[in-house]
Write a protein that holds these residues in place. Structure first.
Motif, mmCIF file in Angstrom:
data_model
loop_
_atom_site.group_PDB
_atom_site.id
_atom_site.type_symbol
_atom_site.label_atom_id
_atom_site.label_comp_id
_atom_site.label_asym_id
_atom_site.label_seq_id
_atom_site.Cartn_x
_atom_site.Cartn_y
_atom_site.Cartn_z
ATOM 1 N N LYS A 27 25.853 51.796 38.349
ATOM 2 C CA LYS A 27 26.176 53.216 38.185
ATOM 3 C C LYS A 27 27.264 53.454 37.142
ATOM 4 O O LYS A 27 27.759 54.577 37.012
ATOM 5 N N GLY A 28 27.645 52.410 36.438
ATOM 6 C CA GLY A 28 28.530 52.586 35.302
ATOM 7 C C GLY A 28 30.005 52.379 35.550
ATOM 8 O O GLY A 28 30.825 52.648 34.664
ATOM 9 N N TYR A 29 30.395 51.875 36.713
ATOM 10 C CA TYR A 29 31.813 51.672 37.016
ATOM 11 C C TYR A 29 32.288 50.317 36.492
ATOM 12 O O TYR A 29 31.518 49.341 36.441
ATOM 13 N N ARG A 30 33.563 50.259 36.121
ATOM 14 C CA ARG A 30 34.229 48.989 35.847
ATOM 15 C C ARG A 30 34.625 48.393 37.201
ATOM 16 O O ARG A 30 35.360 49.026 37.969
ATOM 17 N N VAL A 31 34.156 47.197 37.484
ATOM 18 C CA VAL A 31 34.297 46.622 38.827
ATOM 19 C C VAL A 31 34.936 45.238 38.748
ATOM 20 O O VAL A 31 34.531 44.398 37.929
ATOM 21 N N ARG A 32 35.920 45.005 39.608
ATOM 22 C CA ARG A 32 36.526 43.684 39.761
ATOM 23 C C ARG A 32 36.473 43.312 41.236
ATOM 24 O O ARG A 32 36.801 44.132 42.099
ATOM 25 N N VAL A 219 30.263 42.491 35.992
ATOM 26 C CA VAL A 219 31.258 42.504 37.066
ATOM 27 C C VAL A 219 32.120 41.246 36.964
ATOM 28 O O VAL A 219 31.614 40.142 36.736
ATOM 29 N N VAL A 220 33.424 41.408 37.139
ATOM 30 C CA VAL A 220 34.352 40.281 37.111
ATOM 31 C C VAL A 220 34.648 39.857 38.545
ATOM 32 O O VAL A 220 35.068 40.677 39.366
ATOM 33 N N ILE A 221 34.432 38.580 38.855
ATOM 34 C CA ILE A 221 34.734 38.037 40.178
ATOM 35 C C ILE A 221 35.847 37.018 40.026
ATOM 36 O O ILE A 221 35.686 36.021 39.316
#
Length: 543
Positions: A27-32, A219-221
């Motif tokens: 959905k276009g979010y920057r996610v960590r 996505v950064v994990i």
């Protein structure tokens, strides 16, 4: 505040966190994503449970494995650790609960949950690669079917739905689930070590679906990062502080900011963090109901063990759970296995004791049975080839019992403690589990021709049940007076904070909850707007 390091920070990478990671990135979010455990490639998992440093989670002692063990006064908890959370060491078992779960009074007035969740269960099954019926029948499956017949409930026996790529045993193929976008897979070899960590690459862990796709999309994990604080910022958003997991020195503490936070650290991790943040004033408006309706799935772990390996029975061959039956309308029984060599968890097993006696009576029963037949008990109790000599019986109920969790200070640290909660007392033993174990033992002895006995667990001797499915405590509700989150999984009073793991589950499902946690997360994330779009979810009522 408009300048955040991330749009969304997700705490934990289990079934709820992995869904959040993929769907929010789509959905276009920057996610960590922060995960306290380590990252595992297939070859990194322990070969057997005796490889303690790769199997057990005790980072302060240098153990960075997949198996967490927590203890409360009223229950001992088995949970997961690592990138992929509980999917790394769960039994691949993906049942959908019956109608009683959806009709629990805690949430039945909010929505028609069975109907509303149906498409999300379908999505979860597709993503997790559910095979609706375990495709093999061997000695254990015949023993379970016979035990069900002997108990008069043969009509309820079935092969379990499992999340495994069977394919051709040992054959490596291109991703068979997502049009080649996912990782390569290897056909299941039926080695039995699903719960130690699948070194074959057949088990549909979250690193084979949701998380693999999420990382491919950006996505950064961050593994081995424990979240120590989530603090609401005065002008909106949150500050999230992490430190290196298990560090005695050089904690490497870091803080990032995010517009929104998703808590998915597992029921223990999410509850512990919320309790501390409420106590310290970092999240001051969390509902006073936090900790109530904490569930254990009303579980017991018993089983049957032979004095020697039955030559005619390959008890350790197959995936971890393959069949089940209902011993009564609210009690579900599954067989569980570990593979050859994975005998460590056998240390929890002991003679079966009468659950209706006090502590003295239960301990006395252990002593009496041991003294009556010391050689036999020694042969039953040895860990040598334990996984090849027995069948574990995992027993779960839809009973309305619960615990209430709160904080206490112990050895200078705040930690969780428990008290009996709403509904029936959380059981310290299940008579149905004893009956099931005895029926399995009888069938196993008849099939294998080796003396066999029903077995209980040491925690049960001391009045503490075991559960692999710790749930609730921050449950879905119609108001902050009855629960911690609303029907969109937003925390009452802190609508930028969300909970999408087992802590949100409001009732005992009576089956393995992983599919339900995934479906609930899929539903919750389906309501999120795309990044930058209008949020059409209704505003929360004022607190």
């Amino acid at each position: 505040m408009t300048d955040f390091d991330e749009d969304v920070v997700i705490v934990g990478s289990g079934f709820g966190g992995s869904v959040a990671a993929l769907r929010l990135r789509e959905k276009g979010y920057r996610v960590r994503v922060y995960e306290a455990g380590r990252r595992f490639a297939d070859e990194d998992f322990a070969r057997t449970s005796w490889n303690v440093r790769r199997y057990l989670w005790a980072p302060a002692l240098g153990c960075y494995g997949v198996q967490r063990i927590h203890r409360l006064p009223h229950v001992m908890i088995l949970a997961g650790a690592g990138v992929g959370g509980g999917s790394l060491n769960y039994a691949n078992t993906l049942y959908q609960p019956g109608a009683a779960f959806f009709q629990d009074p805690q949430w039945r007035g909010i929505a028609d949950w069975e109907t509303e969740l149906a498409p999300h269960y379908a999505t979860a099954k597709r993503m997790l690669g559910v095979v609706e019926r375990y495709p093999y029948t061997g000695p254990v499956e015949r023993i379970m079917a016979g035990a069900a017949d002997d108990l008069g409930v043969g009509g309820t026996f079935r092969h379990a739905p499992v999340g495994v790529w069977f394919g051709r045993p040992g054959e490596r193929v291109a991703d068979p689930f997502f049009g080649g976008e996912g990782p390569e897979r290897t056909g299941c070899t039926l080695c039995g070590n699903c719960m130690v960590g699948c070194r074959v690459g057949a088990k549909n862990t979250l690193m084979k679906n949701y998380l693999a796709l999420a990382e491919r999309r950006g996505v950064v994990i961050e593994a081995l990062r424990t979240v120590t604080e989530v603090r609401e910022l005065r002008d909106g958003g949150f500050a999230i502080t992490t430190r290196r997991s298990g560090a005695w020195m050089r904690h490497g503490q870091r803080t990032v900011t995010a517009r929104q936070v998703v808590l998915a650290a597992g029921t223990w991790g999410t509850q512990q963090l919320l309790h501390r943040m409420k106590h310290e004033g970092a999240l001051p408006r969390v509902s006073e109901t936090l900790g109530r309706l904490t569930r254990t799935n009303s579980e017991a772990l018993d089983g049957a063990v032979a004095t020697a390996v039955p030559d005619s029975l390959e008890l350790a061959r197959g995936v971890a759970i393959t069949t089940s039956f209902h011993i009564d309308e609210r009690t579900h029984v599954e067989n569980v296995r570990y593979g050859p060599g994975s005998n460590l968890m056998g240390a929890l097993a002991t003679v079966m004791v009468p659950g209706d006696r006090g502590l003295g009576g239960r301990v006395g029963s252990v002593l009496a049975q041991t003294l009556r037949a010391p050689v036999r008990q020694l042969r039953l109790g040895t860990l040598r080839r334990w996984s090849e000599r027995g069948i574990i019986a995992l027993v779960m109920q839809t009973a309305d019992n619960s615990l209430t969790l709160s904080l206490r200070r112990r050895f200078g640290r705040l930690t969780l403690t428990s008290a009996q909660g709403h509904g029936e007392p959380n059981p310290s033993h299940l008579p149905q589990a004893h009956r099931a174990a005895e029926a399995i033992a009888a069938r196993m002895q008849a099939e294998g021709g080796v003396p066999t006995a029903a077995r209980g667990s040491w925690p049960e001797v001391f009045g503490i049940p075991l559960t692999a499915h710790f749930l609730g405590g921050a449950v879905i509700s119609s108001s902050p007076r009855t629960g911690v989150i609303d029907s969109y999984h937003r925390v009452w009073g802190h609508p930028g904070l969300h909970i999408v793991d087992g802590a949100a589950v409001p009732a005992n499902p009576g089956v393995n909850p992983s599919l339900t946690i995934t479906a609930l997360a899929e539903r919750a994330l389906s309501y999120w707007p795309h990044a930058g779009a209008e949020d059409r979810r209704p505003a929360q009522q004022a607190i």
